[in-house]
Every structure is written in C-alpha cells, then in structure tokens.
Design a protein around this motif. Structure first.
Motif, PDB file in Angstrom:
ATOM      1  N   HIS A  37      37.957  34.131  38.477  1.00 30.36           N
ATOM      2  CA  HIS A  37      38.603  34.420  39.765  1.00 30.36           C
ATOM      3  C   HIS A  37      37.991  33.591  40.890  1.00 30.36           C
ATOM      4  O   HIS A  37      38.692  33.092  41.768  1.00 30.36           O
ATOM      5  N   ASP A  88      45.644  37.580  37.726  1.00 32.68           N
ATOM      6  CA  ASP A  88      45.060  37.046  36.495  1.00 32.68           C
ATOM      7  C   ASP A  88      45.905  35.889  35.953  1.00 32.68           C
ATOM      8  O   ASP A  88      47.120  36.008  35.828  1.00 32.68           O
ATOM      9  N   HIS A  96      35.472  36.455  33.223  1.00 30.64           N
ATOM     10  CA  HIS A  96      36.708  36.658  33.986  1.00 30.64           C
ATOM     11  C   HIS A  96      36.470  36.652  35.506  1.00 30.64           C
ATOM     12  O   HIS A  96      37.253  36.086  36.271  1.00 30.64           O
TER      13      HIS A  96
HETATM   14 ZN   LIG Z   1      41.246  39.845  37.214  1.00 33.90          ZN
END
Ligand SMILES: [Zn+2]
Lengths: 236, 342
Positions: free
Chosen positions: B124, B306, B120
């Motif tokens: 980003h 996100d 994750h």
């Molecule tokens: Zn995040």
C-alpha cells in the motif's frame, strides 16, 4: 508423454513426474499445513532428479477433492497456474475415484472412504467393470455410523478403501463380511493417479486449466451458519 | 544490504489477501501496464468477508486474472519475459493468501523467474510510486482500509516508523458497521459516501475521538454515538447521519495526518488503502496539506484499494535491495509492517 501429478487433498501430499513406460519419480510427504511451503521445492527437486524439463510436460494430473480445504486450494491453484503458464491441459481426478481405481481387480462392492474431519467421512460406491471401476452414485459426506448403516442395507460383499475406513475401522467392522484394503492404499497417491490418467490422456479426456473445479461437497461454514440463521429468522 | 541486479524489467504483481483477486504488470517499479482487479461479490449478502468463500473465489479467479493482466500488458502467457513475480505473503486471510502464493510459485517455476514475497501493508505504501510525480521524503502516510488505520513516517522507501494506529476498529471497519446499522449495503465505505452526498455533514455533531495529542485513532466511540443517535432520532434523514459520520471520520484522519507531518518535519503527506478512495477524504487531505506547505500525494483510486500494481512496485524495490524470496515462501496472515530504526 510426460505427466506431472499433484495431490494435496489429504494428510499425505504426493507430487510426481511420470514418463510413459518408465517408473515415475514421486515424492510423498505427510501434511497437512505444509503443502504451500513444500510444493515448489519438491517439484524443483524431482525435475532435477528426473532430468525432465518443464517444457516437455504434456499434461497435469490433479486430485480435485473431496478433501481438506486449504491443501486442495494450494494444490489446485498451483496446478492451474503451472499448466496455464506452460500451456498444457489438466486431467482432474477425484480423490474417491483414485482410491476405488486402486482396487479395480476386486469383485466386491467398493466403497472409498476419506476422513473429512469433524467426525465425518467423504465416501462413494463403485463396482468393477472391464479396465477399471465405475461409480454407482454421487460423492457424499456423512458420519461413519450412517455410512456403515447404508452399506449394510445394500447387503453385498464390500471392500472399504481409504484412510477414512482405517480411521473408523471399529465402526465399519460391524458390517457383516466387510474387508479393508489396508494402509498401503489409504491415500490417493500420484502413482495410482498416473495409472488412471494415462489412458485418459491418450483419449484426450482433459480440460483447459481454467475449467478445473474443486469438488467441495461440504459448504463453507459461514454460509451454512448464515442460511440457518436466515431460516430461523423466517420461522420466528 | 546486498544488491541484486535489476534490469528495467517487468514485474507481475499478485494480490489475494482479502476479497480482491488482483494482478498487474508494472515496468521499472513505476509504470503500470495493466492492473486487473476482480472484486468478489459473494460476500455482500453476509455483510463482511467470509474467509472460506474468499479462498474458493480466489482459486477460481486467479488464472483468468493473470491471463487478462498479461494480455492487457501485451504479453504472452507462455513466455512473458518477466523480471520477477511479486506476491502478497501477508498480512491477510490465510486461505486467501495461500492461493496467491501457490499461484506465484507455480508461475515462478514454470517461467523460471524469481519470486518475491511482499508485505501487503508495504505494498500500500508503494502505491505512491505508481504516480507520475515522485513523492518527496520524509513523508507521513495514512494507511486506511478495512483492516488497518495507521500513520507511518516513511523516511525513505523501506524505512518505516509507525507513529500512530487505531486502538480499536479500523476506519473501514467503522464504515462497514455504521453502513450495516443504517441499512446501507456492503462494503460500507462507498455506500456511506454515496448516501452522504444527499446529506448535510454539519447536521449532527458527532464526537471527534482521541484529541489527546497522540497520533492514535479510536472509532468505536464514534460508532456507538452514531448508533445511539439514530435510535433516539428515528426521523432524522439517513443521509444526514451518513454525511455527519463521514465528516467526523475525515476530520480526525486529516487532522492527525497533517499534525504528524508537521511535528515530524515531513515534506509530504500521502494516502493509501481502500478508504483512501473516499472523495471527501482525498479533497480534505489536499486542502490540509497545502495549508501547511506540504506536498500531497493522493494515488489514483484504483491504486488505493487492494491491487496487484502496488505489490509489483514494492516487489521491484524488494528484489533490487534484498534479492528474491526462497521457493519455500509461505503465507503469513498476521505479519506486521517491518519497522526500521532511524
Ligand atoms: Zn489492503
């Protein structure tokens, strides 16, 4: 007609492929906490073993609980996505209904009992009808002691099925003339799911994958805590 | 490094690590054809994400969101002709991650396309690749969200060194906590930003912590200072407190990012993570970068919070350089950003 069955709701995970009129290809393995890692690998393997291609699958049969939260979520998310991607419907079955159906020839009152952890069991009561069983009440969660008292108050010859009944056998043995279905049917395995689902498929008792809902019964802990806190605040 | 043949294909990116169910279709690892983000509303009354509820919501949302992302991209659910399916495998909430990975596996088998697990945090950092202007490396990226505050020196895609991070709360967490204390809503970042518009950022001089020459951050002292101040001065406008608090956070984030870029000989600075959607932070980072002749890459807000597009972008790169993941891929809640030696 070919069904893909997925059950990840309890301590034993079961994945199977079933072509109508032929013995099913089933793999069951002890869990929990390994369903995510194994589900795809096992499915690929039984597709190879059975020679069944994904494009020939007619529908999915899925155990939607009640059961263990994380396993259920893995199984149901997997099943919905798979069904959506190959464009077939889902036949959702509850774990307690599957267990009761496995005892469909028993003339007694049937009570499905599954271990819900934290000293509680999920349960529901059934009776025999032509071709299967019918559920007499809602799906519930309670301590085994309370369930035993409730069953005793019904005052009928009773058969208990499910690993919750086996785990708390000492508690349930206090009920007069109670019988236990035994360990062979302790878990809702895909073999039983196929037997229950086949006639449902032909009478189109299925839903689109988006409409499959997990049966949780028990609220999320945080939600319960939050509501208790709110209620206490109001009182004080 | 083995290489895996990649066509100019379409990658489906799935992100379910926290409270956003997000799916996107990205072409060439750069161009988002669709990016659907379904934010869970169930948590707002709890003032924070409730893990079990997050898992339940992801399970309900994942298929509709996949369908919508494909439809917007002009693809068919039954035969979308994808190159691969990229999915967040960690870090994040266990029950939430599991939904995304389970769904990604099912789609991978059903469509017979490779599966790629993505970190994750690396996702980003790949949000910058969704912009039209290619970023110049080496770059110093500030990753600020509800769970992370870190400065990462990126010498090239996949080559990271964490040069500083928060020693206590993440910046987004500090926003949440201060917002809750001031009686503002959740999530705290956007609420503080909204309130701060009506306040004076110079009204109160809150401390700028850890001006010790390091690139680490600390927000717990600032949070305590805000709470103490607000208790002692009940008549001060909430908007002034919010604006002054926001100014203190932005000051320290920008100052350390620019300093890190200059000291490490970076050509550019970049923003990533949910807090990077903050307008003041974006503006101040650009100003700070230009003052020091650095390029600034500030991804669109939708690519900072996100989202599935950043996962697809990172997945495209992972697939090309390391090949697909195994079908036994799991969920790894406490996975760290992999650092590579220079
Ligand atoms: Zn995040």
């Amino acid at each position: 007609m070919i069904l893909l069955g997925i059950d990840t709701a309890s301590d034993v995970t079961s994945i199977g492929l079933c072509k109508h009129g032929q013995p099913p290809y089933i793999t069951s393995f002890p869990g929990p906490n390994n369903q995510l890692e194994r589900i795809g690998v096992v499915l690929e393997r039984i597709m190879v073993e059975s020679g069944i291609k994904r494009s020939s699958i007619s529908a999915l049969v899925v155990d939607v609980g009640p059961g263990l939260f994380s396993g259920l979520r893995v199984g149901v998310s997997f099943a919905k996505s798979f069904a959506g991607a190959i464009g077939v419907p889902i036949i959702p079955l509850t774990s307690l209904d599957i267990l009761a159906f496995s005892q469909k020839n028993c003339p007694r009152l049937i009570v499905s009992v599954l271990d819900a952890r934290r000293g509680e069991v999920f349960y529901s009561t059934y009776k025999k009808v032509p071709g299967g069983v019918t559920r007499l009440g809602p799906y519930l969660v309670a301590s085994p002691e309370n369930v035993a008292v409730e069953i005793e108050s019904i005052d009928e010859l009773t058969l208990l099925v499910g690993h919750g009944a086996n785990r708390y056998q000492e508690v349930f043995s206090t009920i007069p003339q109670v019988q236990f279905a035994g360990l062979a049917m302790a878990y809702p395995l895909t073999a039983m799911m196929f037997e229950l689902a086949q006639p449902m498929f032909y009478s189109e008792q299925f839903v689109s994958p988006e409409n499959v809902e997990v049966v949780y019964i028990r609220d999320a802990d945080a939600k319960v805590n939050f509501e208790v806190r709110k209620a206490l605040k109001k009182e004080s | 490094m083995n290489s895996y043949p990649v066509t100019q294909g379409l990658i489906l990116g799935i992100e379910t690590s926290c409270d956003e169910t997000a799916v996107a279709v990205v072409r060439d690892g750069h161009h988002a054809l669709s990016s659907v983000i379904s934010s869970q509303q169930v948590h707002s009354k709890f003032g924070g994400v409730v893990p079990e509820l997050a898992g339940r919501e992801h399970e309900k949302q994942i298929l509709p969101v996949v369908r919508e992302a494909l439809t917007i991209a002009g693809l068919n659910m039954i035969s979308p002709n994808l190159e691969a399916i990229a999915v967040t495998m960690g870090p994040g909430l266990s029950g939430a991650l599991m939904v995304g990975v389970a769904a990604a596996k099912a789609l991978s088998i059903a469509w017979n396309v490779p599966l790629v697990g993505v970190n994750h945090l690396e996702g980003h950092l790949f949000a910058v690749r969704l912009e039209d202007d290619p970023i110049e490396y080496p770059a110093v990226m500030l990753l600020v969200s509800g769970g992370h505050t870190m400065l990462v020196l990126v010498s090239a895609p996949g080559r990271y060194r964490i040069i500083g991070q928060s020693l206590d709360d993440a910046a987004g967490e500090a926003f949440d906590k201060v917002a809750r204390f001031l009686g503002l809503g959740y999530p705290g970042g956007p609420e503080i930003e909204k309130e701060a518009q009506f306040g004076d950022p110079k009204a109160i001089r809150f401390p700028r912590a850890l001006r010790d020459g390091s690139f680490n951050f600390s927000f717990s002292g600032l949070k305590t200072a805000v709470v103490t101040y607000a208790r002692k001065n009940p008549n001060v406008e909430v908007s002034d407190i919010a604006a002054s608090f926001q100014a203190a956070v932005v000051d320290i984030l920008v100052e350390k990012t620019i300093k890190a870029a200059v000291e490490n000989g970076a050509k550019s600075v970049a923003l990533a993570g949910g807090v990077a959607a903050n307008t003041i932070l974006r503006k101040r980072m650009v100003e700070g970068a230009h003052k020091h002749q650095l390029a600034a890459c500030i991804p669109a807000k939708i690519n900072c919070t996100d989202n599935g597009a950043m996962i697809a972008a990172a997945g495209a790169w992972r697939l090309e350089n390391f090949g697909p993941s195994d079908l036994s891929l799991g969920a790894y809640p406490s996975m760290a950003l992999e650092e590579f030696a220079e």
